[in-house]
Scaffold this active site. Structure first.
Site, PDB file in Angstrom:
ATOM      1  N   THR A 180       9.046  -2.925  -0.229  1.00  0.00           N
ATOM      2  CA  THR A 180      10.458  -2.564  -0.123  1.00  0.00           C
ATOM      3  C   THR A 180      11.398  -3.766  -0.062  1.00  0.00           C
ATOM      4  OG1 THR A 180      10.252  -2.406   2.274  1.00  0.00           O
ATOM      5  CG2 THR A 180      10.024  -0.370   1.004  1.00  0.00           C
ATOM      6  N   ASP A 181      10.889  -4.937   0.366  1.00  0.00           N
ATOM      7  CA  ASP A 181      11.805  -6.065   0.593  1.00  0.00           C
ATOM      8  C   ASP A 181      12.623  -6.414  -0.642  1.00  0.00           C
ATOM      9  OD1 ASP A 181      10.881  -6.118   3.111  1.00  0.00           O
ATOM     10  OD2 ASP A 181      10.106  -8.176   3.075  1.00  0.00           O
ATOM     11  N   LYS A 214      18.614  -2.715   0.045  1.00  0.00           N
ATOM     12  CA  LYS A 214      17.942  -2.505   1.332  1.00  0.00           C
ATOM     13  C   LYS A 214      18.886  -2.993   2.426  1.00  0.00           C
ATOM     14  CE  LYS A 214      13.628  -3.296   3.800  1.00  0.00           C
ATOM     15  NZ  LYS A 214      12.316  -3.937   3.869  1.00  0.00           N
ATOM     16  N   THR A 259       0.845  -1.181   0.000  1.00  0.00           N
ATOM     17  CA  THR A 259       0.000   0.000   0.000  1.00  0.00           C
ATOM     18  C   THR A 259       0.880   1.229   0.000  1.00  0.00           C
ATOM     19  OG1 THR A 259      -0.113  -0.081   2.384  1.00  0.00           O
ATOM     20  CG2 THR A 259      -1.931  -1.060   1.184  1.00  0.00           C
TER      21      THR A 259
END
Lengths: 581, 477
Positions: free
Chosen positions: B183-184, B262, B107
């Site tokens: 984001t992972d 990340k 989201t």
């Protein structure tokens, strides 16, 4: 208008005529080693800071595309929120850069004991909920909180005050400053476990509210596992009168302050209702109430009123708003020393962030202000009835816009009576606007933590650990022949249990009680870290035939030695003899 | 009772609801051994136990009740949840650039159903305008939801589909592209899109959030604003990731898609450029490049009117979309004591290429050697990267490195291991010939191998040092 009655001058029946109702939300920090959702040390007060983090809070919308009223207000303020960090007292969790760790079981155990003392109906499963706060006091924008039980009671004198609910939650930040668009917080306290005890609005007089707060404080302290000292317990005081609205006076740390605050709030509401009635009698209606407003900087080019002149020198703008129907109302006294106008001043300060004093001037104020000609020029631009009061505000153009809108909103609220607000307690017993009162709409489940089963076995174990409630202690202390003041002190200071253990063999229970209360407090004030009172039981020193005057010195020696563990019963006795002539 | 009425309830919980003819969204009074509770029955999480009933009380709190302690339930009413989100139409302004926002899942923005606590994703331009109205100051926004998957479930089909969708929009004349992504694995997708979308004439900006958008402190609105600003206005025509620079609400960083990773499980400032400096900073005021070497924008709808069409044709001539991926590639993170069977298993399973993340300058231990030889003989392309993440492979320095190269393992300079994996899948998708695969791997396409490492490409400050404390006090984190 009749003058405001002084606090302390009214009988209970006079409050009853007002329809005064008071409820309390008591926030009591728990004595745990660590914080509630991370492993940072609890109870550590930082005085130096390692780093700063800047955040903003943005309201999230409800399913109707509407924003919670408090959230919207906070967003309008466009605050830059700055957090001061000390790496010894806060980690990435509090700063909203890491998910929570499992709930602190030590805190839960203490909260369960308090739940049992309050006789609430226990829940079978603990659900952590997020309660939104947009004032920045919690970096995440929400507080994690969980309900342990509902519908309990606490005895206060011969009445039972109903407890609506008991929650376990994390404490918020300490505000360091709030100036203009910048609000600064210390984060050391953030995340400290506390219980929130919510009473029903059962108290009918300010005195009863204070007695209830005392009773709840005594009850939490009976566990011996709650924090004490400044800010460790804070009360939100909810006040309403017939025809009024629930208004929350937030974060009152001192119980004796509650009475005057509640009294003043009751009469503030009465005054606001009288203003509403006056407006109605002037046929001013809430629907479509319009307050003409305009930017008037150019009209005040030669204004010698210092705040306006200085604002112009800074290149700021001046705005004006006319409040038709409000003539002679803004100068009515609502609280001791505070006019109705103060409500507008507060709104402009808090919402528009215009906090340089004075932040507005009203055409009905006597004394310092723009000249008659200048008022007339402003009036001409605004139009409207000539007798209506005009307010001037000055500052950054965007803030002046916000201020003019906010003044209009506050005027509209006056037509409805008492706005639902959270107000801050001031030292003189009056209150000032802090924020719009939030509703239950700001609660939603925390998806980061699973529900925690609170089965019967767990509640049974808490019951076994549970301390004797204050009223039971009081009865037992009375059996030892102690007067009400000594009993109150022993219970309030959380040493009644240890006293009773020792008093069974004491030749002079009253003398021992003085040692546990007055002497003890005196040594605490001297800055001595007092050992666990239960250790004193092994000493048996303070019952001998020694003279009374020596008790304080002997207690001091005992405490300096770190209590019985470090000292040993024999040494304590010897020390006692040494100071005995 | 229908299935829906007992949403998530199983076993004793479901039996209880059925016995008293109530269901989810019923407003109920529950009599228990401990007293009565009044509230709304909420759905039960499917992973939770089956012997608790969840109520939302009037105070807004949720609680669970042991179903065995329940004596009676009386329905007082029903409160159906409705998930309607009010839409406001996104303003159109021909003077502003046109940006296309693609959603892949997660989201970017959302709203809350306070009664149920459900988080409702907001995605259409109207919904986004309602949540982040500042977007209308930047551009005309169109949105398209490509996928609704968590980022760990993104795979070759989604990568190819996203690349093709972005290419179509670029060809249709968008001023910039924004891709919302969990984001992972955002850096994996950023890498593969960098290879698939070659020489894009406009910015392609990936964005996500580290704090869910239902919370007031979320980084989502500011990230979305920064990414949209970069897509609409910036001069950087590359595939980039746009996420928070510091953890404070200060500015975003634009990272090159092949050098970004990340680096923290939960921090806002989790994305870092490794072995180089980020491309640019982006704030409310604009985009500030941090370096001079980047691909410049070659197309904008706001250029001179007569030049627009020819510029577009010229820019598009250089732009290529190469949407290929073969998932018979693997990434093996070497550890001391590794045995040959780990590599053997991959070869035996038909994998065509392997990226090794070796120790130090690019090493593995001796017991693995036979497997490497076997892989070479089977036509499996094996490449070496460094698990230190920073620095280059250098396999001549030690005997080990030379031995490993002797078994056909090719070092990939300072290509990040995940980037190398994505590139390998992309290369294998283009050809069956191992030699061509090797050539593609060694030829830099989108900055995945750099010629040099600037001294400030590796800055890992250590807390506790006096100069670091001073730095932290002077600059907000």
């Amino acid at each position: 208008m009749t003058p405001l009655p002084a606090f302390g001058s009214l009988a209970a029946c006079e409050y009853a005529d007002l329809g005064l109702r008071i409820g309390l939300e008591v926030h009591q920090q728990l004595l745990t080693e660590k914080k509630l959702f991370c492993r940072c040390p609890a109870g550590r007060r930082s005085r130096r800071w390692d780093a700063r983090i800047l955040r903003h809070m943005r309201p999230t919308l409800s399913e109707l595309g509407e924003v919670d009223a408090t959230a919207l207000m906070e967003f309008k303020t466009r605050k830059q929120i700055l957090y001061h960090l000390d790496k010894e007292s806060v980690c990435t969790y509090e700063m909203d850069d890491a998910p929570p760790f499992p709930l602190n079981e030590q805190a839960l155990d203490i909260a369960m004991e308090i739940a049992l003392l309050l006789d609430v109906q226990p829940v079978g499963e603990l659900h952590v909920i997020r309660k939104q706060f947009l004032d920045g006091s919690i970096p995440a924008g929400f507080q994690r909180t969980a309900l342990l039980g509902v519908d309990g009671a606490v005895p206060v004198g011969d009445r039972r005050v109903r407890i609506q609910q008991l929650g376990l939650e994390e404490d918020s930040c300490r505000e360091l400053s709030d100036e203009g668009h910048w609000r600064t917080f210390a984060t050391d306290r953030l995340g400290t476990p506390l219980v929130e005890i919510v009473t029903a609005p059962d108290m009918r007089t300010p005195g009863e509210a204070m007695r209830t707060a005392q009773a709840i404080r005594a009850l939490t302290r009976a566990t011996g596992r709650v924090r004490r000292g400044i800010g460790a317990a804070r009360q939100d005081v909810n006040v309403s009168i017939t025809g009024g609205t629930r208004v929350e006076i937030a974060g009152v740390p001192r119980i004796p302050a509650i009475g005057r605050l509640a009294h003043n709030e009751a009469f503030r509401q009465k005054g606001l209702l009288a203003i509403r009635d006056a407006l109605r009698s002037r046929r001013i209606s809430g629907a479509g109430y319009a307050a003409p407003r305009a930017e008037v900087t150019g009209l005040l080019g030669n204004c010698e009123y210092a705040p306006v002149r200085r604002a112009r020198e800074r290149g700021e703008t001046v705005g004006a708003v006319l409040l038709p129907g409000f003539e002679a109302l803004l100068t009515r006294e609502l609280q001791p020393g505070a006019w109705f106008l103060q409500e507008f001043i507060d709104r402009v300060r808090v919402v528009a962030c215009l906090d340089r004093r004075p932040n507005l001037v009203c055409s009905e104020q006597l004394g310092d202000g723009p000249g008659l000609m200048e008022w007339n020029r402003v009036r001409q631009v605004l139009g409207g009835p000539p007798e209506a009061p005009v307010l001037l505000v000055w500052g950054h153009p965007r803030d002046v816009d916000t201020a003019l809108v906010e003044i209009t909103l506050r005027a509209q609220e006056a037509l409805a009576g008492v706005p639902a607000e959270t107000r801050q307690a001031l030292l003189d017993g009056t209150t000032g606007f802090e924020r719009v009162l939030p509703g239950p709409e700001r609660m939603y489940p925390d998806t980061d933590l699973p529900p925690l089963v609170m089965d019967t076995g767990r509640w049974e174990r808490a019951r076994e650990r549970m301390a004797a409630p204050p009223w039971a202690l009081d009865a037992r202390l009375a059996e030892r022949g102690l007067g009400p003041e000594l009993r109150r002190q022993l219970i309030a200071q959380g040493r009644a249990g240890a006293y009773l253990d020792l008093a069974a063999d004491a030749p002079d229970p009253v003398r021992l009680a003085v040692l546990f209360t007055a002497h003890w407090r005196r040594l605490e004030r001297e800055g001595l870290a007092m050992p666990d009172p239960a250790d004193l039981a092994g000493v048996g020193a303070f019952q001998a035939a020694a003279p009374r005057q020596a008790d304080l010195a002997a207690l001091r020696d005992w405490a300096r030695g770190g209590g019985a563990r470090a000292y040993g019963a024999g040494a304590a006795l010897a020390a006692h003899r040494e100071v005995t002539p | 009772m229908s299935e829906d009425c007992c949403q998530g309830y199983r076993g004793p919980g479901r039996e209880l609801l059925e016995r008293w003819r109530v269901g989810v969204w019923s407003e109920v009074r529950v009599e228990t051994e401990h007293g009565a509770f009044t509230g709304i029955v909420l759905p039960r999480s499917e992973t939770a136990d089956d012997w608790h009933l969840v109520l939302k009380l009037a105070s807004g709190y949720n609680i669970g009740l042991d179903v065995h302690a329940v004596r009676a339930i009386r329905e007082l009413g029903r409160r159906e949840a409705h998930y309607h989100i009010d839409e406001r139409s996104f303003p159109r302004d021909p003077q502003k650039p046109f940006v296309k926002l693609f959603g892949t899942g997660g989201t970017i923005a959302s709203r809350l159903d306070y009664r149920t606590g459900a988080v409702i994703p907001a995605f259409s331009p109207g919904e986004l305008y309602g949540s982040v109205p500042e977007l209308a100051e930047l551009c005309n926004l169109e949105t398209e939801q490509l996928y609704s998957v968590f980022s760990e479930n993104m795979g070759p089909a989604q990568w190819i589909g996203t690349a093709e969708a972005v290419a179509a929009q670029i060809r249709a004349g968008a001023d910039g592209i924004v891709i919302g992504h969990g984001t992972d694995t955002m850096h994996h997708t950023a890498a593969v899109l960098s290879f698939m979308l070659q020489k894009p004439p406009v910015p392609v900006v990936m964005v996500g959030s580290q704090r869910s958008s239902d919370r007031p402190s979320s980084d989502a609105p500011l990230n979305l604003f920064h990414a949209t600003k970069a897509a609409a206005e910036s001069d950087l025509a590359e595939v980039m990731v746009c996420m928070f620079g510091p953890t404070s609400d200060e500015y975003g960083l634009l990272h090159r898609g092949t050098r970004v990773r990340k680096m923290h499980a939960s921090y806002r400032s989790t994305f870092r450029t490794l072995g180089d400096t980020p491309l640019a900073m982006v704030g409310r005021e604009g985009v500030t490049p941090l370096r001079t070497t980047y691909h410049h924008r070659r197309f904008s709808t706001r250029g001179p009117e007569n030049a627009t069409e020819s510029a577009r044709v010229e820019a598009l001539a250089e732009f290529h979309c190469v949407p290929c991926f073969d998932d018979r590639a693997s990434l093996v993170y070497y550890y001391p004591g590794m045995k040959a069977d780990v590599i053997d298993a991959l070869v035996d399973s038909g994998y065509r290429g392997i990226i090794l993340a070796g120790t130090g300058l690019g090493h593995v231990n001796r017991p693995v050697y036979p497997a490497l030889k076997r892989a070479r003989d089977a036509g499996v392309a094996v490449f070496m990267t460094v698990q230190t993440l920073w620095g280059f492979t250098q396999m001549y320095v030690y005997e080990t490195g030379r031995a490993i190269m002797g078994m056909g393992v090719l070092p990939l300079a300072n290509m990040l291991p995940e980037v190398a994996y994505m590139k390998l899948g992309w290369a294998l998708g283009q050809t069956e010939d191992p030699e061509v695969v090797r050539r593609i791997m060694l030829e830099p396409v989108a900055g995945e191998i750099t010629e040099r490492e600037p001294h400030d490409g590796y800055l890992l400050y250590q807390g506790g040092l006096p100069e670091m404390d001073q730095f932290a006090m002077q600059h907000r984190k």
